[in-house]
Design a protein around this motif. Sequence first.
Motif, mmCIF file in Angstrom:
data_model
loop_
_atom_site.group_PDB
_atom_site.id
_atom_site.type_symbol
_atom_site.label_atom_id
_atom_site.label_comp_id
_atom_site.label_asym_id
_atom_site.label_seq_id
_atom_site.Cartn_x
_atom_site.Cartn_y
_atom_site.Cartn_z
ATOM 1 N N ARG A 93 0.831 -1.204 0.000
ATOM 2 C CA ARG A 93 0.000 0.000 0.000
ATOM 3 C C ARG A 93 0.862 1.249 0.000
ATOM 4 N NH1 ARG A 93 -3.870 -1.035 5.034
ATOM 5 N NH2 ARG A 93 -1.849 -1.379 5.977
ATOM 6 N N GLY A 94 0.354 2.287 -0.635
ATOM 7 C CA GLY A 94 1.053 3.566 -0.662
ATOM 8 C C GLY A 94 2.160 3.638 -1.694
ATOM 9 N N THR A 95 2.311 2.594 -2.499
ATOM 10 C CA THR A 95 3.330 2.585 -3.539
ATOM 11 C C THR A 95 2.704 2.139 -4.853
ATOM 12 O OG1 THR A 95 3.979 0.275 -3.218
ATOM 13 C CG2 THR A 95 5.064 1.915 -1.826
ATOM 14 N N SER A 96 3.430 2.318 -5.933
ATOM 15 C CA SER A 96 3.010 1.792 -7.223
ATOM 16 C C SER A 96 3.597 0.390 -7.347
ATOM 17 C CB SER A 96 3.503 2.699 -8.361
ATOM 18 O OG SER A 96 3.106 2.178 -9.614
ATOM 19 N N ASP A 97 2.853 -0.588 -6.872
ATOM 20 C CA ASP A 97 3.335 -1.966 -6.810
ATOM 21 C C ASP A 97 3.101 -2.645 -8.163
ATOM 22 O OD1 ASP A 97 3.913 -4.605 -6.296
ATOM 23 O OD2 ASP A 97 3.090 -4.568 -4.272
ATOM 24 N N ARG A 98 4.104 -2.592 -9.015
ATOM 25 C CA ARG A 98 3.954 -3.121 -10.375
ATOM 26 C C ARG A 98 3.779 -4.627 -10.398
ATOM 27 N NH1 ARG A 98 8.067 0.478 -14.167
ATOM 28 N NH2 ARG A 98 7.138 2.510 -13.658
ATOM 29 N N GLN A 99 4.425 -5.309 -9.459
ATOM 30 C CA GLN A 99 4.277 -6.765 -9.419
ATOM 31 C C GLN A 99 2.837 -7.146 -9.094
ATOM 32 O OE1 GLN A 99 6.355 -9.286 -10.300
ATOM 33 N NE2 GLN A 99 4.509 -10.523 -9.959
ATOM 34 N N ALA A 100 2.232 -6.448 -8.147
ATOM 35 C CA ALA A 100 0.837 -6.719 -7.812
ATOM 36 C C ALA A 100 -0.079 -6.416 -9.000
ATOM 37 C CB ALA A 100 0.421 -5.901 -6.595
ATOM 38 N N MET A 101 0.235 -5.338 -9.717
ATOM 39 C CA MET A 101 -0.561 -4.984 -10.891
ATOM 40 C C MET A 101 -0.462 -6.072 -11.957
ATOM 41 S SD MET A 101 -2.019 -2.165 -10.172
ATOM 42 C CE MET A 101 -1.897 -0.726 -9.110
ATOM 43 N N ARG A 102 0.751 -6.563 -12.208
ATOM 44 C CA ARG A 102 0.930 -7.623 -13.203
ATOM 45 C C ARG A 102 0.204 -8.897 -12.780
ATOM 46 N NH1 ARG A 102 6.287 -5.403 -13.740
ATOM 47 N NH2 ARG A 102 7.034 -6.776 -12.076
ATOM 48 N N PHE A 115 -7.319 1.213 -12.305
ATOM 49 C CA PHE A 115 -6.349 0.721 -13.285
ATOM 50 C C PHE A 115 -6.715 -0.699 -13.714
ATOM 51 C CE2 PHE A 115 -2.511 -1.761 -14.102
ATOM 52 C CZ PHE A 115 -1.886 -1.016 -15.101
ATOM 53 N N PHE A 116 -7.017 -1.558 -12.756
ATOM 54 C CA PHE A 116 -7.413 -2.930 -13.078
ATOM 55 C C PHE A 116 -8.645 -2.944 -13.977
ATOM 56 C CE2 PHE A 116 -5.217 -4.393 -9.055
ATOM 57 C CZ PHE A 116 -4.264 -5.145 -9.712
ATOM 58 N N ALA A 117 -9.619 -2.119 -13.640
ATOM 59 C CA ALA A 117 -10.875 -2.101 -14.395
ATOM 60 C C ALA A 117 -10.664 -1.627 -15.820
ATOM 61 C CB ALA A 117 -11.890 -1.207 -13.689
ATOM 62 N N LEU A 118 -9.788 -0.651 -15.999
ATOM 63 C CA LEU A 118 -9.552 -0.089 -17.332
ATOM 64 C C LEU A 118 -8.680 -0.980 -18.204
ATOM 65 C CD1 LEU A 118 -8.889 3.644 -16.370
ATOM 66 C CD2 LEU A 118 -10.945 2.729 -17.469
ATOM 67 N N ARG A 119 -7.704 -1.624 -17.596
ATOM 68 C CA ARG A 119 -6.719 -2.387 -18.361
ATOM 69 C C ARG A 119 -7.126 -3.838 -18.595
ATOM 70 N NH1 ARG A 119 -1.499 -0.255 -18.502
ATOM 71 N NH2 ARG A 119 -1.035 -2.098 -19.772
ATOM 72 N N SER A 120 -8.245 -4.241 -18.079
ATOM 73 C CA SER A 120 -8.734 -5.603 -18.290
ATOM 74 C C SER A 120 -10.106 -5.539 -18.947
ATOM 75 C CB SER A 120 -8.825 -6.355 -16.957
ATOM 76 O OG SER A 120 -9.920 -5.875 -16.193
ATOM 77 N N GLU A 121 -10.571 -6.689 -19.386
ATOM 78 C CA GLU A 121 -11.919 -6.793 -19.931
ATOM 79 C C GLU A 121 -12.851 -7.473 -18.934
ATOM 80 O OE1 GLU A 121 -11.681 -8.780 -23.665
ATOM 81 O OE2 GLU A 121 -10.524 -7.178 -24.616
#
Length: 197
Positions: A88-97, A132-138
Amino acid sequence: MNKRLYHAGQFVCRMFFRLFYRVEIIGKENIPSDRGVLMCSNHINNLDPPLVGAFLKRETRFMAKAELFEAPVLKKLLPKLGAFPIRRGTSDRQAMRTGLGLLKERELVGVFPEGTRSKTGRLGDGLSGVGFFALRSEADVIPCAVIGSYKPFSRIKLIYGEPLNMQPLRENKASPEQSTKAIMSGIQALLDEHKTS
């Protein structure tokens, strides 16, 4: 993910909630069985994750704060239950991937957009990563609401809303913040509709 362990834990959670609470479940039919789903819920208690996932046929892959994965028992147990960490509080790219990969694989991913429990019981602001998840996924985006005090033997409402229409935001290249705001509005609508009914 250890599916056998997950479903055993799910069974235990169902028994716990049925024994100690009067749980009313609304809208399970709104969750598709064969698509990626981003399920977004308000967060009022530590028991929210097991409650939200306990009564669904599908496995829920919860995103959980990274600190939980540092605890001696949980760091081994949570991955086996399908959870994955986010800092939390960071741009966690691994979690996003990880999250986007699961949604692409048609998994059901559970998130609590506020990032922490509400101290007032009211819905707080959502974090932009959810948008971000909602926009980048279907994936279908399902708002979810938990209503109740978690006092023993009290009534708890668990509502799964209809999928939100995210396509206009995707087509118009909305920002993650705009997407998150739409999701939080969907959760708030469920809270407003069911809190007094």
